[in-house]
Design an enzyme around this catalytic site. Structure first.
Site, short mmCIF file in Angstrom:
data_model
loop_
_atom_site.label_atom_id
_atom_site.label_comp_id
_atom_site.label_asym_id
_atom_site.label_seq_id
_atom_site.Cartn_x
_atom_site.Cartn_y
_atom_site.Cartn_z
N GLU A 26 0.82 -1.21 0.00
CA GLU A 26 0.00 0.00 0.00
C GLU A 26 0.86 1.27 0.00
OE1 GLU A 26 -3.22 -2.13 2.97
OE2 GLU A 26 -2.24 -0.30 3.59
N CYS A 34 3.28 8.36 1.93
CA CYS A 34 3.66 7.35 2.92
C CYS A 34 3.92 6.05 2.17
CB CYS A 34 2.51 7.21 3.92
SG CYS A 34 2.73 5.86 5.09
N CYS A 92 5.48 -7.73 7.38
CA CYS A 92 6.46 -7.30 8.39
C CYS A 92 6.66 -8.44 9.37
CB CYS A 92 5.96 -6.06 9.13
SG CYS A 92 7.17 -5.41 10.31
N CYS A 126 4.09 -6.78 15.87
CA CYS A 126 3.32 -5.93 16.79
C CYS A 126 1.84 -6.34 16.67
CB CYS A 126 3.50 -4.45 16.46
SG CYS A 126 5.23 -3.97 16.33
N CYS A 157 -1.08 -4.22 14.92
CA CYS A 157 -0.84 -3.72 13.57
C CYS A 157 -1.30 -4.76 12.54
CB CYS A 157 0.65 -3.43 13.41
SG CYS A 157 1.15 -3.13 11.71
N GLY A 173 5.67 -2.57 6.66
CA GLY A 173 7.03 -3.05 6.83
C GLY A 173 7.89 -2.19 7.73
N GLU A 174 9.03 -2.73 8.09
CA GLU A 174 9.98 -2.04 8.97
C GLU A 174 11.18 -1.61 8.12
OE1 GLU A 174 10.44 -0.72 11.98
OE2 GLU A 174 12.51 -0.42 11.35
N SER A 193 10.44 5.92 9.80
CA SER A 193 9.75 5.50 11.02
C SER A 193 10.19 4.08 11.36
CB SER A 193 8.23 5.52 10.79
OG SER A 193 7.55 5.02 11.93
N SER A 198 8.43 4.51 16.81
CA SER A 198 7.10 4.07 17.25
C SER A 198 7.24 3.52 18.67
CB SER A 198 6.57 3.00 16.30
OG SER A 198 6.45 3.57 15.02
N LEU A 199 6.99 4.39 19.62
CA LEU A 199 7.30 4.06 21.01
C LEU A 199 6.16 3.27 21.67
CD1 LEU A 199 9.78 4.73 22.77
CD2 LEU A 199 8.46 6.58 23.76
N HIS A 200 5.00 3.86 21.75
CA HIS A 200 3.77 3.24 22.28
C HIS A 200 3.78 2.87 23.75
CE1 HIS A 200 2.82 3.27 18.12
NE2 HIS A 200 3.49 2.19 17.81
N ASN A 221 -6.23 2.50 15.46
CA ASN A 221 -7.24 2.05 14.51
C ASN A 221 -7.57 0.59 14.81
OD1 ASN A 221 -8.15 3.67 12.12
ND2 ASN A 221 -5.96 4.14 12.12
N CYS A 240 -2.02 1.44 8.59
CA CYS A 240 -1.02 0.49 8.14
C CYS A 240 -1.57 -0.91 7.87
CB CYS A 240 0.01 0.43 9.27
SG CYS A 240 1.38 -0.62 9.00
N1 SAH Z 1 7.46 -0.45 10.98
C1 SAH Z 1 7.58 0.96 11.15
C2 SAH Z 1 6.85 1.77 10.10
C3 SAH Z 1 5.52 1.26 9.65
S1 SAH Z 1 4.24 1.27 10.86
C4 SAH Z 1 7.11 1.37 12.54
O1 SAH Z 1 6.55 0.52 13.25
O2 SAH Z 1 7.35 2.50 12.91
C5 SAH Z 1 3.76 2.99 10.85
C6 SAH Z 1 3.09 3.47 12.11
O3 SAH Z 1 1.75 2.96 12.19
C7 SAH Z 1 3.79 3.03 13.38
O4 SAH Z 1 3.92 4.12 14.26
C8 SAH Z 1 2.85 1.98 13.91
O5 SAH Z 1 3.02 1.79 15.27
C9 SAH Z 1 1.51 2.55 13.52
N2 SAH Z 1 0.38 1.61 13.58
C10 SAH Z 1 0.39 0.32 13.23
N3 SAH Z 1 -0.83 -0.23 13.42
C11 SAH Z 1 -1.64 0.77 13.88
C12 SAH Z 1 -3.00 0.83 14.27
N4 SAH Z 1 -3.79 -0.24 14.21
N5 SAH Z 1 -3.48 2.01 14.70
C13 SAH Z 1 -2.67 3.12 14.74
N6 SAH Z 1 -1.37 3.12 14.40
C14 SAH Z 1 -0.85 1.94 13.98
FE1 SF4 Z 2 5.88 -3.94 11.56
FE2 SF4 Z 2 5.61 -1.33 12.20
FE3 SF4 Z 2 3.48 -2.96 12.04
FE4 SF4 Z 2 5.21 -3.26 14.05
S1 SF4 Z 2 3.92 -1.46 13.66
S2 SF4 Z 2 4.33 -4.93 12.81
S3 SF4 Z 2 7.12 -2.80 13.03
S4 SF4 Z 2 4.80 -2.39 10.39
#
Ligand code: SAH
Ligand code: SF4
Length: 352
Positions: A87, A100, A107, A111, A114, A155-156, A185, A208-210, A284, A327
């Site tokens: 995407e 983006c 990936c 996580c 995601c 992806g990462e 990111s 992406s700390l969380h 989301n 994502c």
């Molecule tokens: N892998 C990298 C970049 C892609 S993810 C990373 O993790 O940073 C891009 C962003 O979308 C990250 O900050 C990720 O934590 C966030 N993300 C993934 N799933 C999500 C969701 N369901 N709701 C909100 N943000 C989400």
């Molecule tokens: Fe991969 Fe980023 Fe999604 Fe984590 S948040 S699974 S690192 S794409």
């Protein structure tokens, strides 16, 4: 067959063997800076256009797109030559247009919240497959110019370092996007952040700390077990020192999980120490993770608390949230996964 944007400049010179150097420059800049297809390079002899188009087709075939926010957000689902799907999102703002991009099909970081992580890893994208996402979006954006690129799609990026970095250099050198408008990111791959800090081109880093304690972060972001917060913070500090770029933390607010006042306090301490900007985004919902995003009133409270603790925080507008723009969610929706009520898929099939 090598796809069009998987040719680097030296490859292109070989493909155009016997042509003068200005011709190679003309084609290279036509494909990148002007985002043209070979057949549209009208200042180039027809035979060259035709042979380039025949030998090096684009990698991305449009499988669907969704347009929301009155046309200000466009999201594509592409099919790659081997059938994998990724995407790309284009977002117009009053002062900029941002693309983006995805760096991997799937990936491996796992996580749980995601959609991309839930589906697992397919393969690395090539440099050309990354660059072409920007080019295709730039064609759509015209006459507006793509000013910013964020590596925040599927992806990462730091787990596909070489292809990602080559794409960054190409976007900078050939497409003309400035380094301060390029943002990688990462979920927190420490060796990758350290490599990034040593590059000559200083790009922005978003982490992406969380969660700002290892117990919770181990759970939300499994790679934290390998690269815990202390190591991550040290690498971030070095990146800021080496590049002078602003660091930002992404924080997906998850109802009752990381949105309490204690969480804000922990986050504020880390953000202040590293002078990081915080981007808050309500989670989301995805098919594989039942927990919901924090409701709007509590998102505002969380942001206000961070600000009262001296942290620069913005709540990110949930662009295209009504059409699965988060994502990996478009691909998941098309694969026929269960859907959230009230989120209709209006994917227009444009497969060719
Ligand atoms: N892998 C990298 C970049 C892609 S993810 C990373 O993790 O940073 C891009 C962003 O979308 C990250 O900050 C990720 O934590 C966030 N993300 C993934 N799933 C999500 C969701 N369901 N709701 C909100 N943000 C989400
Ligand atoms: Fe991969 Fe980023 Fe999604 Fe984590 S948040 S699974 S690192 S794409």
């Amino acid at each position: 067959m090598v796809s069009l944007y998987d040719l680097d400049r030296a490859d292109l010179a070989r493909v155009l063997d016997g042509e003068p150097r200005y011709r190679v420059d003309q084609v290279w800049s036509g494909l990148h800076r002007k985002a043209r297809l070979p057949e549209e390079l009208t200042d180039v002899p027809k035979a060259i256009r035709a042979s380039l188009a025949a030998a090096h087709p684009p990698a991305l075939v449009e499988m669907g797109r969704m347009v929301t926010d009155q046309g200000d957000t466009v999201k594509w689902l592409w099919r790659l030559p081997d059938g994998k799907r990724v995407e790309t999102v284009l977002m117009h703002y009053p002062d900029r247009s941002t693309v983006c991009v995805s760096t991997q099909a799937g990936c491996a970081m796992g996580c749980g919240f995601c959609a991309t992580g839930q589906a697992g890893f397919d393969r690395q994208l090539s440099t050309g497959e990354i660059v072409e996402q920007v080019i295709r979006a730039a064609r759509e954006a015209a006459p507006r110019r793509v000013s910013n690129v964020v590596f925040m799609g599927m992806g990462e990026p730091l787990a596909n370092y070489d292809a990602t970095w080559a794409a960054i250099e190409r976007l900078h050198d050939a497409v003309g996007i400035s380094a301060r408008h390029l943002t990688v990111s990462t979920v927190g791959i420490v060796p990758g952040i350290r490599r990034l800090a040593r590059e000559a081109l200083p790009v922005n880093l978003a982490v992406s700390l969380h969660a700002a304690n290892d117990r919770l972060r181990d759970e939300l972001v499994p790679i934290n077990r390998r690269y815990p917060l202390a190591d991550l913070a040290a690498a971030c500090r070095d990146h800021v020192a080496a590049t002078n770029r602003r660091l930002s933390f992404e924080w997906a607010l998850i109802d009752g999980v990381n949105d309490r006042l204690d969480d804000a306090r922990e986050l504020a301490a880390l953000a202040r120490e590293l002078r990081a900007h915080v981007n808050l985004i309500p989670l989301n919902p995805t098919p594989g993770y039942p927990t919901r995003g924090t409701p709007p009133a509590r998102v505002r409270d969380f942001a206000a608390r961070l600000r009262s603790l001296g942290v620069n925080a913005t709540v990110r507008a949930n662009r295209g949230g009504d059409i699965d723009a988060a994502c990996g969610q478009l691909r998941a929706a098309q694969a026929g996964s269960p859907r959230e009520p009230g989120q209709p898929v209006t994917l227009s099939e444009r497969a060719r």
